[in-house]
Design a protein around this motif. Sequence first.
Motif, PDB file in Angstrom:
ATOM      1  N   GLY A   1      -2.977  -2.390  11.674  1.00 13.25           N
ATOM      2  CA  GLY A   1      -2.882  -3.218  12.857  1.00 13.25           C
ATOM      3  C   GLY A   1      -2.651  -2.365  14.097  1.00 13.25           C
ATOM      4  O   GLY A   1      -2.437  -1.142  14.011  1.00 13.25           O
ATOM      5  N   VAL A   2      -2.659  -3.005  15.248  1.00 12.99           N
ATOM      6  CA  VAL A   2      -2.479  -2.269  16.498  1.00 12.99           C
ATOM      7  C   VAL A   2      -1.104  -1.614  16.542  1.00 12.99           C
ATOM      8  O   VAL A   2      -0.974  -0.433  16.896  1.00 12.99           O
ATOM      9  CB  VAL A   2      -2.670  -3.218  17.696  1.00 12.99           C
ATOM     10  N   GLY A   3      -0.081  -2.362  16.171  1.00 10.65           N
ATOM     11  CA  GLY A   3       1.264  -1.799  16.183  1.00 10.65           C
ATOM     12  C   GLY A   3       1.421  -0.642  15.220  1.00 10.65           C
ATOM     13  O   GLY A   3       2.139   0.329  15.513  1.00 10.65           O
ATOM     14  N   GLU A   4       0.751  -0.710  14.065  1.00 12.80           N
ATOM     15  CA  GLU A   4       0.854   0.386  13.096  1.00 12.80           C
ATOM     16  C   GLU A   4       0.159   1.645  13.598  1.00 12.80           C
ATOM     17  O   GLU A   4       0.602   2.761  13.313  1.00 12.80           O
ATOM     18  CB  GLU A   4       0.270  -0.060  11.764  1.00 12.80           C
ATOM     19  N   ILE A   5      -0.924   1.487  14.342  1.00 11.90           N
ATOM     20  CA  ILE A   5      -1.596   2.660  14.901  1.00 11.90           C
ATOM     21  C   ILE A   5      -0.712   3.332  15.950  1.00 11.90           C
ATOM     22  O   ILE A   5      -0.537   4.560  15.947  1.00 11.90           O
ATOM     23  CB  ILE A   5      -2.951   2.255  15.503  1.00 11.90           C
ATOM     24  N   LEU A   6      -0.135   2.538  16.837  1.00 12.65           N
ATOM     25  CA  LEU A   6       0.763   3.104  17.843  1.00 12.65           C
ATOM     26  C   LEU A   6       2.003   3.703  17.195  1.00 12.65           C
ATOM     27  O   LEU A   6       2.456   4.792  17.578  1.00 12.65           O
ATOM     28  CB  LEU A   6       1.162   2.026  18.844  1.00 12.65           C
ATOM     29  N   ASP A   7       2.543   3.018  16.205  1.00 11.41           N
ATOM     30  CA  ASP A   7       3.722   3.535  15.513  1.00 11.41           C
ATOM     31  C   ASP A   7       3.399   4.824  14.764  1.00 11.41           C
ATOM     32  O   ASP A   7       4.231   5.730  14.694  1.00 11.41           O
ATOM     33  CB  ASP A   7       4.259   2.483  14.552  1.00 11.41           C
ATOM     34  N   GLY A   8       2.186   4.908  14.206  1.00 13.27           N
ATOM     35  CA  GLY A   8       1.807   6.136  13.513  1.00 13.27           C
ATOM     36  C   GLY A   8       1.702   7.314  14.458  1.00 13.27           C
ATOM     37  O   GLY A   8       2.096   8.439  14.106  1.00 13.27           O
ATOM     38  N   ALA A   9       1.186   7.091  15.667  1.00 12.84           N
ATOM     39  CA  ALA A   9       1.105   8.178  16.648  1.00 12.84           C
ATOM     40  C   ALA A   9       2.494   8.641  17.060  1.00 12.84           C
ATOM     41  O   ALA A   9       2.763   9.851  17.169  1.00 12.84           O
ATOM     42  CB  ALA A   9       0.310   7.714  17.870  1.00 12.84           C
ATOM     43  N   VAL A  10       3.399   7.689  17.283  1.00 18.86           N
ATOM     44  CA  VAL A  10       4.767   8.061  17.663  1.00 18.86           C
ATOM     45  C   VAL A  10       5.488   8.717  16.484  1.00 18.86           C
ATOM     46  O   VAL A  10       6.243   9.687  16.673  1.00 18.86           O
ATOM     47  CB  VAL A  10       5.527   6.813  18.157  1.00 18.86           C
ATOM     48  N   ALA A  11       5.256   8.210  15.263  1.00 16.88           N
ATOM     49  CA  ALA A  11       5.899   8.795  14.085  1.00 16.88           C
ATOM     50  C   ALA A  11       5.428  10.226  13.849  1.00 16.88           C
ATOM     51  O   ALA A  11       6.211  11.084  13.413  1.00 16.88           O
ATOM     52  CB  ALA A  11       5.616   7.934  12.857  1.00 16.88           C
ATOM     53  N   THR A  12       4.169  10.498  14.134  1.00 16.06           N
ATOM     54  CA  THR A  12       3.669  11.872  14.006  1.00 16.06           C
ATOM     55  C   THR A  12       4.399  12.797  14.972  1.00 16.06           C
ATOM     56  O   THR A  12       4.811  13.908  14.596  1.00 16.06           O
ATOM     57  CB  THR A  12       2.161  11.911  14.288  1.00 16.06           C
ATOM     58  N   MET A  13       4.562  12.342  16.210  1.00 12.76           N
ATOM     59  CA  MET A  13       5.265  13.162  17.195  1.00 12.76           C
ATOM     60  C   MET A  13       6.734  13.333  16.817  1.00 12.76           C
ATOM     61  O   MET A  13       7.319  14.406  17.029  1.00 12.76           O
ATOM     62  CB  MET A  13       5.125  12.523  18.571  1.00 12.76           C
ATOM     63  N   ARG A  14       7.340  12.289  16.263  1.00 13.01           N
ATOM     64  CA  ARG A  14       8.749  12.370  15.915  1.00 13.01           C
ATOM     65  C   ARG A  14       8.986  13.203  14.651  1.00 13.01           C
ATOM     66  O   ARG A  14       9.963  13.961  14.566  1.00 13.01           O
ATOM     67  CB  ARG A  14       9.291  10.957  15.718  1.00 13.01           C
ATOM     68  N   THR A  15       8.112  13.084  13.670  1.00 13.07           N
ATOM     69  CA  THR A  15       8.310  13.786  12.399  1.00 13.07           C
ATOM     70  C   THR A  15       7.966  15.266  12.508  1.00 13.07           C
ATOM     71  O   THR A  15       8.682  16.132  11.988  1.00 13.07           O
ATOM     72  CB  THR A  15       7.460  13.129  11.303  1.00 13.07           C
ATOM     73  N   TYR A  16       6.858  15.561  13.192  1.00 12.16           N
ATOM     74  CA  TYR A  16       6.410  16.952  13.309  1.00 12.16           C
ATOM     75  C   TYR A  16       6.546  17.413  14.759  1.00 12.16           C
ATOM     76  O   TYR A  16       5.615  17.943  15.351  1.00 12.16           O
ATOM     77  CB  TYR A  16       4.957  17.069  12.835  1.00 12.16           C
ATOM     78  N   TRP A  17       7.719  17.186  15.310  1.00 13.11           N
ATOM     79  CA  TRP A  17       7.905  17.401  16.737  1.00 13.11           C
ATOM     80  C   TRP A  17       7.785  18.874  17.116  1.00 13.11           C
ATOM     81  O   TRP A  17       7.352  19.194  18.224  1.00 13.11           O
ATOM     82  CB  TRP A  17       9.266  16.839  17.172  1.00 13.11           C
ATOM     83  N   ARG A  18       8.157  19.765  16.225  1.00 11.81           N
ATOM     84  CA  ARG A  18       8.045  21.189  16.577  1.00 11.81           C
ATOM     85  C   ARG A  18       6.592  21.577  16.804  1.00 11.81           C
ATOM     86  O   ARG A  18       6.254  22.199  17.828  1.00 11.81           O
ATOM     87  CB  ARG A  18       8.647  22.055  15.465  1.00 11.81           C
ATOM     88  N   THR A  19       5.732  21.208  15.896  1.00  9.10           N
ATOM     89  CA  THR A  19       4.317  21.565  16.033  1.00  9.10           C
ATOM     90  C   THR A  19       3.663  20.777  17.164  1.00  9.10           C
ATOM     91  O   THR A  19       2.927  21.337  17.982  1.00  9.10           O
ATOM     92  CB  THR A  19       3.579  21.299  14.711  1.00  9.10           C
TER      93      THR A  19
ATOM     94  N   ALA B   1       0.833  -1.197   0.000  1.00 11.36           N
ATOM     95  CA  ALA B   1       0.000   0.000   0.000  1.00 11.36           C
ATOM     96  C   ALA B   1       0.872   1.253   0.000  1.00 11.36           C
ATOM     97  O   ALA B   1       1.989   1.255   0.522  1.00 11.36           O
ATOM     98  CB  ALA B   1      -0.913  -0.008   1.223  1.00 11.36           C
ATOM     99  N   ALA B   2       0.338   2.281  -0.603  1.00 10.82           N
ATOM    100  CA  ALA B   2       1.053   3.553  -0.627  1.00 10.82           C
ATOM    101  C   ALA B   2       1.129   4.121   0.787  1.00 10.82           C
ATOM    102  O   ALA B   2       0.230   3.936   1.609  1.00 10.82           O
ATOM    103  CB  ALA B   2       0.342   4.529  -1.559  1.00 10.82           C
ATOM    104  N   LYS B   3       2.208   4.820   1.071  1.00  9.42           N
ATOM    105  CA  LYS B   3       2.420   5.406   2.388  1.00  9.42           C
ATOM    106  C   LYS B   3       2.922   6.829   2.212  1.00  9.42           C
ATOM    107  O   LYS B   3       4.112   7.103   2.342  1.00  9.42           O
ATOM    108  CB  LYS B   3       3.411   4.570   3.192  1.00  9.42           C
ATOM    109  N   PRO B   4       2.022   7.754   1.923  1.00  9.33           N
ATOM    110  CA  PRO B   4       2.471   9.140   1.747  1.00  9.33           C
ATOM    111  C   PRO B   4       2.871   9.816   3.046  1.00  9.33           C
ATOM    112  O   PRO B   4       3.601  10.799   3.030  1.00  9.33           O
ATOM    113  CB  PRO B   4       1.245   9.822   1.129  1.00  9.33           C
ATOM    114  N   GLY B   5       2.356   9.302   4.179  1.00  3.07           N
ATOM    115  CA  GLY B   5       2.635   9.921   5.463  1.00  3.07           C
ATOM    116  C   GLY B   5       3.103   8.922   6.495  1.00  3.07           C
ATOM    117  O   GLY B   5       3.952   8.066   6.224  1.00  3.07           O
ATOM    118  N   VAL B   6       2.509   8.999   7.676  1.00  3.23           N
ATOM    119  CA  VAL B   6       2.979   8.180   8.807  1.00  3.23           C
ATOM    120  C   VAL B   6       2.363   6.793   8.828  1.00  3.23           C
ATOM    121  O   VAL B   6       2.814   5.940   9.598  1.00  3.23           O
ATOM    122  CB  VAL B   6       2.672   8.919  10.128  1.00  3.23           C
ATOM    123  N   ILE B   7       1.331   6.533   8.030  1.00  2.70           N
ATOM    124  CA  ILE B   7       0.702   5.216   8.006  1.00  2.70           C
ATOM    125  C   ILE B   7       0.502   4.787   6.567  1.00  2.70           C
ATOM    126  O   ILE B   7       0.343   5.628   5.670  1.00  2.70           O
ATOM    127  CB  ILE B   7      -0.664   5.215   8.736  1.00  2.70           C
TER     128      ILE B   7
END
Length: 463
Positions: free
Chosen positions: A146-164, A134-140
């Motif tokens: 899956g459960v791990g992908e949802i948790l990883d997406g939340a952490v990836a959002t914080m890590r990628t856009y940490w300033r905001t 599947a295409a992945k333009p962003g964090v997911i």
Amino acid sequence: MNDTPGWASPGSAPSDGQEPGASHPAEPADRPTGPQPADQPGANPQSPGTKWSKEQPPPGQWSAPTGPQNPGQTPPPGPGWSTHPPAGPGAGHPGGPAGPTGNGGYGRQAGPSGYGGYGAPGGWGAGWGGPPPAAKPGVIPLRPLGVGEILDGAVATMRTYWRTVLGISLTVAVVTQVCVVLLQGLVLDGVTNTAALGDPSATTDEQLNAMSDALRASGPVLLITLLGTITATALLTAVTSRAVLGKPVTLREAWRDARPQVPRLFGLIFLVLLITAGAAFACLLPGALVNAAGSTAGGDALTAFGVLGSLVLVLWLLVRFSLASPALMLEKQGIKKALGRSAKLTRGSWWRVLGIELLALIISNIIAMIVVVPFVFVGATLTDGGVGGVVETGGDFGWAYLIVSGVGSVIGSMVTFPIVAGVFVLLYIDQRIRREALDLDLARAAGLQDYGSPAPGTTTPGS
């Protein structure tokens, strides 16, 4: 079937009533060479009566491959199953001149499987490795998560856009904790006394008074914390939705997107709390009425069942309406429609939604405890009575303790706000992908061309 030389296929189809796979009888040694009926297959029209054509393949050349062919198994090349490309024009078509295969052009050029070009790597159809990733333009990835992908997406959002993300979390946490510290230091300090809750010798009235003081102290604090959490969730929802598309967002853009819906979000949370409180009251009311009528035994039993029923009902309602907040913020709908959307998205997935949300809350609380507890102990040591004095006096904390513990709460909130908000938003997106094919809309919004459309020259299954 035409049995003329040059068009016989390996393991040819039944001819003259013979079954597939049946072995032909050995050719008689004293076969006739004289005139034969002209209507026999393979007869030469110029010389009627010739039954056996002079151009016959050598013995054993047309034997079909023996044994079942399993997927992924490359059959051994045998006589008549050439792995060489056809030679000459028309060699790969029925009726063409015989190429190097000796079978009238039926030996296709070998593909990676070595099976006459008919198979992909590994044999018949074994090269199909399932759908493309599947295409992945962003964090997911844009597919059911899956459960791990949802948790990883939340952490990836914080890590990628940490300033905001950290800017929003820090601002909301600082404002919230300043209000809490001022409330506890100026209003609640020394007013409440909860020491009787830990005293076994305290009377019932003293314990009830201590419980009342604890509720008065914790009620305003919980309300301020709830307001801060709602505000952070509203702003972080806009950030997470942009992160799914791979598009950054500034703090000002997040506030501009979320500001029209913030009043509705407060109304939504208030309505959900009102609904759950009403449900709990309805479960506890029968026991209270029976107790008021004078039946203590029956009233206590109904009260016990009412407490159990209220816990179950409140939990069911909270999970059922847990996706109303992201639905309200992202779909720009009203409160009633947002509640209906959440109920629709969680229908049939209640246990899954509960498990993912409970896991996110447990992880965030563990992180918060790891961060906050050291600050609490440091703040307690700065008071006059130390840690024991803070525990014994209950509400008399002191400014040093309140400030130091407030700093720890701010740091903990900076981590927990993005995780909880990100999980709830990604869970909402996941449910919509599963039920409404939201991934197609997200792909178009991300600028992916021809996402979800079949490749040219392919057909969909069943077409």
